[in-house]
Design a protein around this motif. Structure first.
Motif, PDB file in Angstrom:
ATOM      1  N   HIS A 266     -21.591 -52.333   5.849  1.00 12.75           N
ATOM      2  CA  HIS A 266     -22.989 -51.935   5.979  1.00 12.75           C
ATOM      3  C   HIS A 266     -23.067 -50.549   6.622  1.00 12.75           C
ATOM      4  N   ALA A 267     -23.908 -49.706   6.079  1.00 11.54           N
ATOM      5  CA  ALA A 267     -24.068 -48.371   6.640  1.00 11.54           C
ATOM      6  C   ALA A 267     -24.460 -48.426   8.110  1.00 11.54           C
ATOM      7  N   PHE A 268     -25.420 -49.293   8.455  1.00 15.80           N
ATOM      8  CA  PHE A 268     -25.922 -49.283   9.831  1.00 15.80           C
ATOM      9  C   PHE A 268     -24.923 -49.837  10.846  1.00 15.80           C
ATOM     10  N   HIS A 274     -21.396 -42.216  10.747  1.00 17.11           N
ATOM     11  CA  HIS A 274     -22.661 -41.865  11.396  1.00 17.11           C
ATOM     12  C   HIS A 274     -23.796 -42.775  10.922  1.00 17.11           C
ATOM     13  N   TRP A 275     -23.444 -44.001  10.538  1.00 16.84           N
ATOM     14  CA  TRP A 275     -24.388 -45.046  10.145  1.00 16.84           C
ATOM     15  C   TRP A 275     -25.186 -44.695   8.881  1.00 16.84           C
ATOM     16  N   LEU A 276     -24.703 -43.722   8.101  1.00 21.83           N
ATOM     17  CA  LEU A 276     -25.434 -43.264   6.930  1.00 21.83           C
ATOM     18  C   LEU A 276     -25.002 -43.941   5.639  1.00 21.83           C
ATOM     19  N   TYR A 277     -23.730 -44.333   5.548  1.00 21.86           N
ATOM     20  CA  TYR A 277     -23.235 -44.945   4.316  1.00 21.86           C
ATOM     21  C   TYR A 277     -22.084 -45.886   4.661  1.00 21.86           C
ATOM     22  N   PHE A 342     -28.021 -47.540  -0.695  1.00 23.22           N
ATOM     23  CA  PHE A 342     -28.672 -48.840  -0.536  1.00 23.22           C
ATOM     24  C   PHE A 342     -27.947 -49.702   0.491  1.00 23.22           C
ATOM     25  N   ASN A 343     -27.406 -49.036   1.517  1.00 20.86           N
ATOM     26  CA  ASN A 343     -26.923 -49.654   2.754  1.00 20.86           C
ATOM     27  C   ASN A 343     -25.586 -50.361   2.663  1.00 20.86           C
TER      28      ASN A 343
END
Length: 356
Positions: A266-268, A274-277, A342-343
């Motif tokens: 998961h991106a987050f 950096h939690w983007l992808y 899309f995360n």
């Protein structure tokens, strides 16, 4: 003797939204103070991510993402209906829904008679609406199978797995989203879902379940981004409990679908990006292991590896992997869907009895 169908799917919340809103999480992430300013410039992003974003300016990427996910669920539902299980066990995670500060078990088997859920009453579905046009307060009723759940919990305890069990949900909206989304998406065409469900909670989020509210509160506010909870069960334990579930169910009188429900990285959750992808490279490694029948490799994964890759929810699939390894099953890949915007990356797989 029991019969078993193995299933792997996603419970991606974005599929519940319209195409216009499916990718809004990236926008919210870009507003976070924790994302370095330099990384908010799309020129810093991987080329495939920039291409996917460009393709979505007119909604094409979202529509294609939905098409593949809906097709994956349709094929899985076809196999489920052909198998006609007595109940469906779903391995799913809890993101600060049923389990909060008053207790977080590593595993919990729910022996529910029935449960009423309100899946559109929270999160993005409450804010943006849902793809089916259901009202925010719509109720989805699900039957449980308390006899099977009790049988399973007893068998696991006898096998020295210290699982918790519960006879009701504490979550105010009924089933946590990992479970109710799975049911909704397996019934995407709204034909009804006639199978009793045994939710099997896995504490996938471990060190983030309370500290980060089991999701993205470290990015969007509402949680201390530096707080850390105790870890969840390690992949080896998840693999072993999956194998134990398969043995117990195989000794039962029931036909059972064992379902792992989650996207992969998961991106987050992927700090190194950096939690983007998501961590697509790690997901491809897991996919190669799935497709080549090397499920035993999942038992050797470590918690630091899982957390570094943002693959916390993959522990649900590790449980399924242990079960299928114990049964000597090989995966039939339905689809593997990568996405930067899309995360998360998603996978659909079937493990049919006797390869059918």
């Amino acid at each position: 003797m029991g019969e078993i169908l193995g299933v792997g799917v996603t419970h991606f919340p974005g599929l519940m939204l319209t195409d216009d809103y499916m990718g809004t999480f990236l926008d919210r992430t870009l507003n976070s103070e924790r994302v370095p300013e330099a990384m908010k410039d799309s020129k810093s992003w991987p080329e495939p991510m920039r291409r996917e974003l460009a393709a979505n300016r007119d909604g094409r990427a979202a529509a294609e993402h939905r098409r593949r996910l809906v097709a994956g669920f349709a094929k899985v539902r076809q196999a489920l209906d052909a198998f006609a299980p007595d109940f469906v066990l779903i391995w799913g995670d809890d993101q600060y829904e049923n389990f909060r500060e008053d207790g977080v078990p590593s595993f919990c088997v729910f022996a529910l008679d029935h449960v009423e859920s309100r899946p559109f009453a929270r999160g993005a579905a409450a804010e943006y609406g849902n793809i089916w046009g259901e009202p925010r307060d719509a109720v989805v009723a699900t039957q449980g199978h308390p006899a099977a759940a009790s049988y399973l919990a007893a068998g696991l305890l006898k096998a020295d797995f210290d699982v918790s069990y519960a006879y009701r949900m504490r979550y105010e909206n009924g089933l946590p989203h990992a479970f109710i989304n799975t049911i909704l998406f397996l019934d995407y065409e709204r034909r009804g879902f006639p199978y009793p469900v045994v939710p099997f909670h896995v504490n996938c989020y471990g060190s983030s379940v309370i500290a980060k509210r089991g999701s993205s509160a470290h990015l969007t506010g509402g949680a201390d981004p530096h707080a850390v909870d105790p870890p969840g069960p390690n992949p080896g334990r998840c693999f072993d409990i999956g194998a134990a579930v398969a043995r117990i169910v195989a000794d039962s009188p029931w036909r059972v679908a064992l379902v792992a429900s989650s996207s992969w990285s998961h991106a987050f959750l992927t700090e190194k990006n950096h939690w983007l992808y998501p961590d697509t490279a790690s997901d491809r490694a897991r996919f190669d292991e799935l497709a080549s029948g090397k499920l035993a490799r999942w038992r050797e994964l470590t918690t630091p590896e899982i957390e570094d890759a943002g693959q916390q929810e993959f522990l649900n699939w590790v449980c399924l992997g242990g079960a299928m390894q114990a049964l000597g099953r090989e995966a039939e890949i339905v689809d593997y869907v990568e996405s930067y915007i899309f995360n998360s990356d998603k996978c659909f797989a079937l493990f049919r009895p006797n390869g059918r």
